[in-house]
Design a protein around this motif. Structure first.
Motif: not given
Length: 174
Positions: A97, A99, A109, A111
């Motif tokens: 991720w 973050n 978070h 992707r």
């Protein structure tokens, strides 16, 4: 980066017709009407209205936008248009991720590996100039968007607009 030529002719014709009907409308609504993706609508905007950077520029673009001050962060799905105003916190990669945490209402978070491209969009929206950065997924939809904010007179904030234009122009030139 340009995939407009990859749009099948029938899809392209539907997209062009829907865009012509409401050229300053909500991209997702235009795409829905034409039964195409938002990315396909962005691809057929007039020259310079959508400048696409590769997914490998995600972190560079995000990092630069952390210095823009308070932005408008939007997540637009079929079920909700979520708007949050705040500064973009610096991010770090971990456990698959990207973050983001900090002193901002924008956090969580992302992707990052689902990002297929980053598109700088500069177009009319309901009669007014609108400038935003769209982080696009491989399905042709925006993961999220970051907008240049407006002042109390509904004008784009000058400092942010200059930063948007400089960052966009860097990718338009490459």
């Amino acid at each position: 980066m340009n995939i407009a030529s990859d749009i099948k002719p029938d899809r392209r014709e539907r997209a062009l017709a829907a865009l012509a009907e409401k050229p300053d409308g909500v991209v997702e609504a235009i795409a829905g009407k034409a039964e195409v993706t938002p990315a396909e609508i962005l691809e057929i905007l007039p020259q310079g209205a959508a400048v696409i950077a590769g997914k490998d520029r995600f972190i560079d673009i995000w990092s630069e936008m952390t210095a823009w001050g308070t932005v408008l962060f939007i997540v637009h799905t079929d079920d909700i248009v979520l708007e949050a105003e705040g500064s973009l916190p610096a991010g770090s990669e971990g456990h698959g991720w990207f973050n983001i945490h900090g002193d901002s209402p924008i956090g969580g978070h992302i992707r990052k590996d689902n990002c297929a491209s980053v598109t700088f969009v500069d177009r009319a929206f309901h009669g007014r100039r609108s400038c935003s950065v769209w982080f696009m997924n491989d399905k042709g939809s925006a993961m999220f968007k970051v907008f240049v904010r407006r002042d109390e007179n509904r004008e784009l904030i000058g400092d942010q607009l200059q930063k948007f234009e400089a960052l966009r122009d860097r990718y338009a030139a490459s």
